[in-house]
Structures are given as C-alpha cells and as structure tokens.
Write an enzyme that holds these catalytic residues in place. Structure first.
Site, PDB file in Angstrom:
ATOM      1  N   HIS A  48       8.255 -10.668  -5.072  1.00 38.25           N
ATOM      2  CA  HIS A  48       8.038 -10.669  -3.873  1.00 38.25           C
ATOM      3  C   HIS A  48       6.585 -10.656  -3.126  1.00 38.25           C
ATOM      4  CE1 HIS A  48      12.460 -10.714  -2.787  1.00 38.25           C
ATOM      5  NE2 HIS A  48      12.586  -9.603  -4.017  1.00 38.25           N
ATOM      6  N   ARG A  74       6.070  -7.494 -12.831  1.00 33.22           N
ATOM      7  CA  ARG A  74       7.309  -7.797 -12.462  1.00 33.22           C
ATOM      8  C   ARG A  74       7.416  -9.446 -12.358  1.00 33.22           C
ATOM      9  NH1 ARG A  74      11.385  -5.979  -7.462  1.00 33.22           N
ATOM     10  NH2 ARG A  74       9.402  -6.822  -6.202  1.00 33.22           N
ATOM     11  N   ASP A  88       1.782 -12.726 -23.169  1.00 32.26           N
ATOM     12  CA  ASP A  88       0.230 -13.292 -23.485  1.00 32.26           C
ATOM     13  C   ASP A  88      -1.094 -12.835 -23.006  1.00 32.26           C
ATOM     14  OD1 ASP A  88       1.511 -14.539 -25.852  1.00 32.26           O
ATOM     15  OD2 ASP A  88       1.439 -16.647 -24.962  1.00 32.26           O
ATOM     16  N   GLU A 152      20.438  -4.522  -8.960  1.00 28.09           N
ATOM     17  CA  GLU A 152      20.344  -4.523  -7.531  1.00 28.09           C
ATOM     18  C   GLU A 152      21.551  -5.347  -6.736  1.00 28.09           C
ATOM     19  OE1 GLU A 152      16.318  -6.461  -6.700  1.00 28.09           O
ATOM     20  OE2 GLU A 152      16.710  -7.579  -8.545  1.00 28.09           O
ATOM     21  N   ASP A 178      17.856  -4.939  -2.124  1.00 30.43           N
ATOM     22  CA  ASP A 178      18.699  -6.105  -2.548  1.00 30.43           C
ATOM     23  C   ASP A 178      20.246  -5.448  -2.953  1.00 30.43           C
ATOM     24  OD1 ASP A 178      17.509  -8.732  -2.852  1.00 30.43           O
ATOM     25  OD2 ASP A 178      16.213  -7.482  -3.916  1.00 30.43           O
TER      26      ASP A 178
END
Length: 253
Positions: A48, A74, A88, A152, A178
């Site tokens: 987000h 995230r 990575d 969520e 959410d």
C-alpha cells in the site's frame, strides 16, 4: 563470514515484545532516518505505497547502518517472483499480505525456501549472500528467514488454526483495515465486531503458541493488543506521523 542472525526471528521465538513502525515513503533517506529512531522493527511496505520492489534494496542498505533495528519487508502479494527478488536484496523477514488458507500459507513457505524444501531460485552474487562472502549461504539461508503471514478477512480468520499450523510460518499478522471491510465495516476498524474478532484471534494465537502482531494507530488499542498477547506490535506509519506533526506545528502558529 557467517550468515547474519535474524534478530527479529530470534525475538519472536523468545517471546520478546517488539515495537514497530511502518515505512511507506520511498527512497533511502526516510528508511535510514526511521532506523535510527529506536524502534525494534521497521516495515518497508510495497503493498500500500508507491515503493517498488527495486527500491527495497537501497532502503535495506540505508537501514544497515543501524543494526539494532530489524528491517521487515511487505511484498505486494504472495508472489514467488517478488519474494525471490526481495530475499536476494537481503531481506530476512517478510510480511505477506492477504493469506486466506493453509494452501496459500504452504505456497508462501515454499517461496521463501531453497530446494528441496522450497522453490526459491538460486543465485550467487546477491546482497543476501554479501555478494558471495557468506560461507555456505545456500545451506544456511532457510534457517534465518522469518515468514509472517497476514490474515485480514473473515475467511482467513475461519482458517486461522490451519494457517498458523503450517510448518515454516513464524508468525501471524492481523490486518485491521481489510478485516473491517471483510466483516462489513469498511473504514471502521474500531467497530465492536471487528475489535472482538481481532481480540479473539490474538487470544487464540497465544493459546496455540504462535506469535501474533498488528498495526494500529490507536495507542490504547495497541496496548490492549499487547496485553492480550501480540509480541510484534506496530504503532505508527511514517506518513501519518508526518501529517500529524505538520498539522500540530501549523496549529501552534
């Protein structure tokens, strides 16, 4: 050199409370600043926010000057391609959003692990291996990866026990915004039904011995969640802190 120890994962396993902050402002300056503010963990959010996966690398590099803080990333989705790239870059802890079932949880576990335990692609010259300087990185990487799954929705709560029981899941993060929308109360995470669902999930996770976490800007509710059992608790978002500070400054004049 040895593969760096994942301080965040070690604290989860020890049950130590960790207070966190959300980073949604791109670039490397803000993550570097936040890393020096004394929080235990800072989430670089690419779900987000305008932050793209490629921007995670300089953010992690900037935060490395502050080894006391654990960088958490995230990804935008439970996508093995995104996950592979971010690992990575050197991220050791991921929060994966919108996990709905044990099957999706198992897919997430496979995405963060090298074969034969998973499907993470193998590359040599990455920041994760300190560009080849970590001894036996491929053999040691899986042990230091920390996987947190975000529940969520109503469906995710219904499958909470099954998701939490998947081997390789280190913690469960509850997403209030959410979840509120899924329960029919969009924009109102403080609705009694939502609060009851969150508190019930935290209590249940504590009963089954799975670490739980949350992000809430309501300080009283954050403390309530900690009392119930969250051990990784995020209490602010950089943009919100900036907006509040600027508005308060203007109000004083």
């Amino acid at each position: 050199m040895k593969n760096p120890r994942n301080r965040f994962k070690a604290a989860l396993q020890a049950g130590r409370q960790q207070i966190g902050l959300w980073n949604t402002i791109g670039g490397n300056t803000v993550p570097e600043l936040l890393a020096g503010c004394g929080f235990d963990w800072v989430v670089i959010d690419t779900e987000h926010s305008p932050v793209e996966a490629v921007e995670v690398l300089p953010a992690l590099q900037a935060m490395a000057a502050w080894p006391e803080v654990s960088p958490v990333v995230r990804p935008a989705f439970n996508d093995p391609v995104l996950i592979k790239r971010i690992l990575d870059f050197g991220a050791q802890t991921l929060v994966l959003p919108y996990i709905q079932s044990a099957e999706e949880a198992r897919a997430a576990v496979r995405a963060v692990r090298y074969p034969p335990a998973g499907i993470r692609g193998v590359a040599g010259m990455t920041r994760a291996s300190r560009y080849g300087a970590v001894d036996d990185y491929i053999a040691s990487a899986n042990a230091e990866i920390c996987l947190v799954l975000q529940v969520e929705t109503r469906a995710a709560l219904d499958a909470l026990d099954e998701i939490a029981a998947v081997e390789g899941v280190d913690g469960i993060f509850i997403g209030p915004a959410d979840l509120a929308a899924s329960l029919g109360h969009p924009g109102n995470p403080g609705h009694p039904e939502v609060v009851t669902a969150i508190e019930g999930a935290i209590t249940r996770l504590k009963e089954i011995g799975k670490p739980s976490g949350i992000l809430t800007l309501n300080e009283a509710f954050a403390r309530r969640c900690m009392e119930l059992g969250t051990t990784f608790t995020a209490v602010g978002v950089d943009l919100a802190v900036l907006a509040d500070g600027v508005k308060a400054l203007r109000a004083r004049f």
